[in-house]
Motif scaffolding. Sequence first.
Motif, mmCIF file in Angstrom:
data_model
loop_
_atom_site.group_PDB
_atom_site.id
_atom_site.type_symbol
_atom_site.label_atom_id
_atom_site.label_comp_id
_atom_site.label_asym_id
_atom_site.label_seq_id
_atom_site.Cartn_x
_atom_site.Cartn_y
_atom_site.Cartn_z
ATOM 1 N N ILE A 200 0.808 -1.135 -0.001
ATOM 2 C CA ILE A 200 -0.053 0.126 -0.029
ATOM 3 C C ILE A 200 0.859 1.345 -0.047
ATOM 4 C CG2 ILE A 200 -0.285 0.145 2.625
ATOM 5 C CD1 ILE A 200 -2.866 1.265 -0.170
ATOM 6 N N THR A 204 0.444 4.386 -2.785
ATOM 7 C CA THR A 204 0.228 5.680 -2.439
ATOM 8 C C THR A 204 1.206 6.582 -2.824
ATOM 9 O OG1 THR A 204 1.019 5.344 -0.151
ATOM 10 C CG2 THR A 204 -1.531 5.150 -0.697
ATOM 11 N N VAL A 210 -5.719 4.881 -6.985
ATOM 12 C CA VAL A 210 -5.470 3.304 -6.432
ATOM 13 C C VAL A 210 -6.639 2.695 -6.546
ATOM 14 C CG1 VAL A 210 -4.692 2.199 -4.315
ATOM 15 C CG2 VAL A 210 -3.594 4.091 -5.139
ATOM 16 N N THR A 224 -8.341 8.399 -5.250
ATOM 17 C CA THR A 224 -7.084 8.996 -5.026
ATOM 18 C C THR A 224 -6.359 8.302 -3.714
ATOM 19 O OG1 THR A 224 -7.917 10.524 -3.854
ATOM 20 C CG2 THR A 224 -7.677 10.995 -6.267
ATOM 21 N N PRO A 225 -5.040 8.387 -3.725
ATOM 22 C CA PRO A 225 -4.352 7.835 -2.543
ATOM 23 C C PRO A 225 -4.854 8.538 -1.334
ATOM 24 C CG PRO A 225 -3.057 8.043 -4.240
ATOM 25 C CD PRO A 225 -4.227 8.473 -5.037
ATOM 26 N N VAL A 241 -5.253 -0.798 4.445
ATOM 27 C CA VAL A 241 -4.313 0.170 4.469
ATOM 28 C C VAL A 241 -3.570 0.474 5.738
ATOM 29 C CG1 VAL A 241 -4.366 2.972 4.769
ATOM 30 C CG2 VAL A 241 -5.900 1.633 2.824
ATOM 31 N N ARG A 245 -2.419 4.757 8.648
ATOM 32 C CA ARG A 245 -2.882 5.481 7.525
ATOM 33 C C ARG A 245 -3.031 7.111 7.940
ATOM 34 N NH1 ARG A 245 -7.683 2.969 9.148
ATOM 35 N NH2 ARG A 245 -9.547 4.491 9.602
#
Length: 364
Positions: A200, A204, A210, A224-225, A241, A245
């Motif tokens: 992940i 990103t 993604v 989007t990331p 994630v 995160r």
Amino acid sequence: MAEAMIVFQNVTKQYQSGQPAVDELTMSIDKGTITVFVGPSGCGKTTSLRMINRMVEPTSGIITVGGEDVTSVPAARLRRSMGYVMQSSGLMPHRSVLDNIATVPRLNGVSKTEARKRARELLDVVGLAPVLGKRYPSQLSGGQQQRVGVARALAADPPVLLMDEPFSAVDPVVREELQQELLRLQRDLAKTIVFVTHDIDEATVLGDKVAVFGIGGKLAQYATPEEILRAPANDFVASFVGRDRGFRHLGFSPSDGVTIHAVRTLTVADLEHEGSSPDDWQLVVDDALRPLGWAGPGQDNSMVPGGSLFRKGDTLRRALDAALSSPSGLGVAVDTDGRVAGVIKADEVLAVIESDRRVRQGVL
């Protein structure tokens, strides 16, 4: 509105036994962007990638590239129209680097002379020295082999580049170098890139968008990331994630609210001349005002490395890294030429982060 280059319409891949490898996949990939397919093993991300160039044939649904149904194009011609980079570079061991890169142009009817000329140009594009063109794959490092693999994929100047976990077999330092090299290439070439990874963090860093795949080949979230880190669509995405995160999200948050303060500086000569350590932390600089390290209480006239640097316009994550990695608790801010612009304070960076969090949650 962005132009779509690759479109999946209700695409399913069903093998004879078990659940679908890919289940009713519908998504649109914009032209000139990097789209990353990410997810755990067995979630269908590689199968989805390979259906684009028909290395895997879909059971049902439609895939179009540039508005054309991929099944309307002979498979061999379709594959030669796209770049393809795999985990192990897939280079032919009996051919030189130049001849490996020249493979697809030669298959497309380009003369050997012209194909090798193009290969030599691409060595420079992917950051390899011309002398490496005469070597064989076994004489290259893993990172060099992957760069050759990228050059080979670019040799016919394809509009679409498919990359199946291309950096997962190299060590972390080389992997980061290759990621940055890919982003540099993309700024110059603006290809439509579909990139598969199980990481992940890599997703990103690289992705304009993604696609997170879940078990059973279902698309769990496509965004989007920044959005995936800020607002995971469900518990599966949140779990994949990871718990940190929120920290990753700082990589997308501007540092406009961080104040840069003046800082006391001294040169190495000043430090040696003083004969004792300073009463408070001072930044040691060279004659061009570039930071070298810190001198402070109890350091016995020695200099301590200063941690990472912060530049105006960097993200909150970079600001926090600079402040927390500094022995003085003061992150060093530099200008575009690397000269000291001042310092940032860890407590102030954390206050800006908290304010940003409250704004995003609608508290303020």
